[in-house]
Enzyme design. Structure first.
Site, PDB file in Angstrom:
ATOM      1  N   TYR A  32       0.831  -1.195   0.000  1.00  0.00           N
ATOM      2  CA  TYR A  32       0.000   0.000   0.000  1.00  0.00           C
ATOM      3  C   TYR A  32       0.871   1.253   0.000  1.00  0.00           C
ATOM      4  CZ  TYR A  32       0.943   0.958   4.960  1.00  0.00           C
ATOM      5  OH  TYR A  32       1.567   1.265   6.144  1.00  0.00           O
ATOM      6  N   ARG A  51       8.121   4.255  -4.720  1.00  0.00           N
ATOM      7  CA  ARG A  51       8.160   3.260  -3.641  1.00  0.00           C
ATOM      8  C   ARG A  51       7.096   2.178  -3.850  1.00  0.00           C
ATOM      9  NH1 ARG A  51       7.748   5.289   2.369  1.00  0.00           N
ATOM     10  NH2 ARG A  51       5.574   5.541   1.743  1.00  0.00           N
ATOM     11  N   ARG A  99      -7.495 -20.704  -1.204  1.00  0.00           N
ATOM     12  CA  ARG A  99      -6.429 -20.517  -0.215  1.00  0.00           C
ATOM     13  C   ARG A  99      -5.299 -21.531  -0.401  1.00  0.00           C
ATOM     14  NH1 ARG A  99      -4.460 -21.932   4.742  1.00  0.00           N
ATOM     15  NH2 ARG A  99      -3.604 -20.202   5.951  1.00  0.00           N
ATOM     16  N   LYS A 147       6.504  -1.953   1.859  1.00  0.00           N
ATOM     17  CA  LYS A 147       5.349  -1.371   2.553  1.00  0.00           C
ATOM     18  C   LYS A 147       4.156  -2.312   2.445  1.00  0.00           C
ATOM     19  CE  LYS A 147       3.251   3.231   3.141  1.00  0.00           C
ATOM     20  NZ  LYS A 147       3.377   3.346   4.581  1.00  0.00           N
ATOM     21  N   GLU A 179      12.806   2.659  13.940  1.00  0.00           N
ATOM     22  CA  GLU A 179      11.910   3.726  13.460  1.00  0.00           C
ATOM     23  C   GLU A 179      10.694   3.774  14.374  1.00  0.00           C
ATOM     24  OE1 GLU A 179      10.223   2.779   9.568  1.00  0.00           O
ATOM     25  OE2 GLU A 179      10.253   0.640  10.045  1.00  0.00           O
TER      26      GLU A 179
HETATM   27  N1  PLP Z   1       8.010   3.887   8.827  1.00  0.00           N
HETATM   28  C1  PLP Z   1       6.884   3.151   8.846  1.00  0.00           C
HETATM   29  C2  PLP Z   1       6.894   1.818   9.512  1.00  0.00           C
HETATM   30  C3  PLP Z   1       5.708   3.648   8.249  1.00  0.00           C
HETATM   31  O1  PLP Z   1       4.590   2.907   8.272  1.00  0.00           O
HETATM   32  C4  PLP Z   1       5.739   4.927   7.641  1.00  0.00           C
HETATM   33  C5  PLP Z   1       4.549   5.487   7.006  1.00  0.00           C
HETATM   34  O2  PLP Z   1       3.470   4.973   7.077  1.00  0.00           O
HETATM   35  C6  PLP Z   1       6.931   5.660   7.672  1.00  0.00           C
HETATM   36  C7  PLP Z   1       8.054   5.095   8.259  1.00  0.00           C
HETATM   37  C8  PLP Z   1       7.018   7.015   7.050  1.00  0.00           C
HETATM   38  O3  PLP Z   1       7.047   6.925   5.652  1.00  0.00           O
HETATM   39  P1  PLP Z   1       6.457   8.091   4.720  1.00  0.00           P
HETATM   40  O4  PLP Z   1       7.220   9.321   5.073  1.00  0.00           O
HETATM   41  O5  PLP Z   1       6.750   7.631   3.360  1.00  0.00           O
HETATM   42  O6  PLP Z   1       5.015   8.204   5.049  1.00  0.00           O
END
Ligand code: PLP
Length: 283
Positions: A32, A51, A99, A147, A179
């Site tokens: 996503y 991305r 599945r 993501k 993070e």
């Molecule tokens: N890290 C994680 C785990 C995230 O889910 C997100 C955004 O949802 C970010 C960092 C920040 O990324 P962005 O600046 O592209 O939104």
């Protein structure tokens, strides 16, 4: 009622339904993006698209978008929902199939949907008071650079933060911060250097992080892309997070200890202002 996008059609949100066999539901087999919209325009559009393409390629999800492509989908949703400020969420799953752990046969169409969420972004009261965060062990999977919609641990940690009466969690492996639950973590050292973890499989390569590092460098700030510890963050002059929906958001407390003087940092607020100005002007 919102108009949403689902597999090539624009439909009322109540009419958008997906199969119970969708692999996004059964295996979190989906990626996503979240795009922020300010003044009716998408911020960091190209970097989010890049991305998304990367996430799809890493997951080997074949995809084609009907019509004029992703950009047209986003523009149409923004227009039809008269979205001035908020976000657009776009998800692509590997599609619906009986599945099976194995990927379905090539040619199985991916499930693609997108929807808007109206929300104030620039005028966020949290920027005035700053975020209070706690740290917790990073127990997510090892490919956080993709993501995916596998967000349960992040969701659990946000609930834990809420129960603890703070704003969010920074995740750490040992004493090294990776993070935030849904943001990248940054500090400004007492020498005025901006420090944020280098990209790799441990964290999501944030699009906002990239823009903010660019702004910082342009303003003459030294940027260090490297790991830092919880203790280094607590002793930093300033701390903040970056994300598409929070932009640059000051962090004023980590595990009960004030960062700097416990108020949103001056450099942090300057970066926030510059980021918003750039978003508004860069079109
Ligand atoms: N890290 C994680 C785990 C995230 O889910 C997100 C955004 O949802 C970010 C960092 C920040 O990324 P962005 O600046 O592209 O939104």
């Amino acid at each position: 009622m919102r108009t949403v996008y689902l597999n090539g059609a624009y439909v009322a949100e109540g009419d958008a339904t997906v199969s119970i066999f969708d692999r996004g539901l059964l295996f979190a087999d989906a990626v996503y993006e979240v795009f922020s919209v300010l003044d009716g325009r998408i911020i960091d559009h190209a970097a989010h698209m890049a991305r998304l393409e990367r996430s799809l390629a890493e997951m080997k999800i074949a995809h084609e978008v009907a019509g004029a492509g992703w950009d047209d989908v986003l523009a149409t949703l923004i227009a039809r929902n008269a979205l001035v400020e908020g976000t657009v969420y776009l998800q692509v799953s590997r599609g619906a199939a009986d599945r099976d752990f194995l990927f379905p046969a090539p040619g199985t169409p991916p499930t693609v949907f997108a929807f808007t969420q109206a929300r104030k972004l620039a005028d966020n009261p949290m920027a005035e008071r700053g975020m209070r965060i706690i740290t917790r062990p990073d127990r997510r999977w090892g490919r956080r650079d993709i993501k995916t919609v596998q967000l349960l641990y992040a969701s659990m940690m946000k609930m834990e933060a809420k129960a603890a009466g703070v704003d969010d969690v920074w995740l750490a492996e040992g004493d090294v911060i990776t993070e935030g639950t849904s943001q990248n973590a940054c500090i400004i050292t007492r020498e005025g250097h901006l420090v944020t973890r280098d990209n790799g499989q441990a964290l999501l390569p944030g699009v906002t992080r990239l823009s903010v590092l660019d702004i910082a460098r342009e303003s003459g700030m030294t940027v260090e892309e490297r790991s830092f510890t919880i203790v280094e963050a607590q002793g930093a002059a300033e701390a903040f997070v970056t994300s598409a929906s929070l932009f640059v958001m000051p962090v004023v407390e980590i595990d009960g200890l004030a960062v700097g003087d416990g108020l949103p940092g001056v450099e942090t607020m300057a970066l926030r202002k510059a980021y918003i100005e750039r978003a508004r002007g860069a079109h």
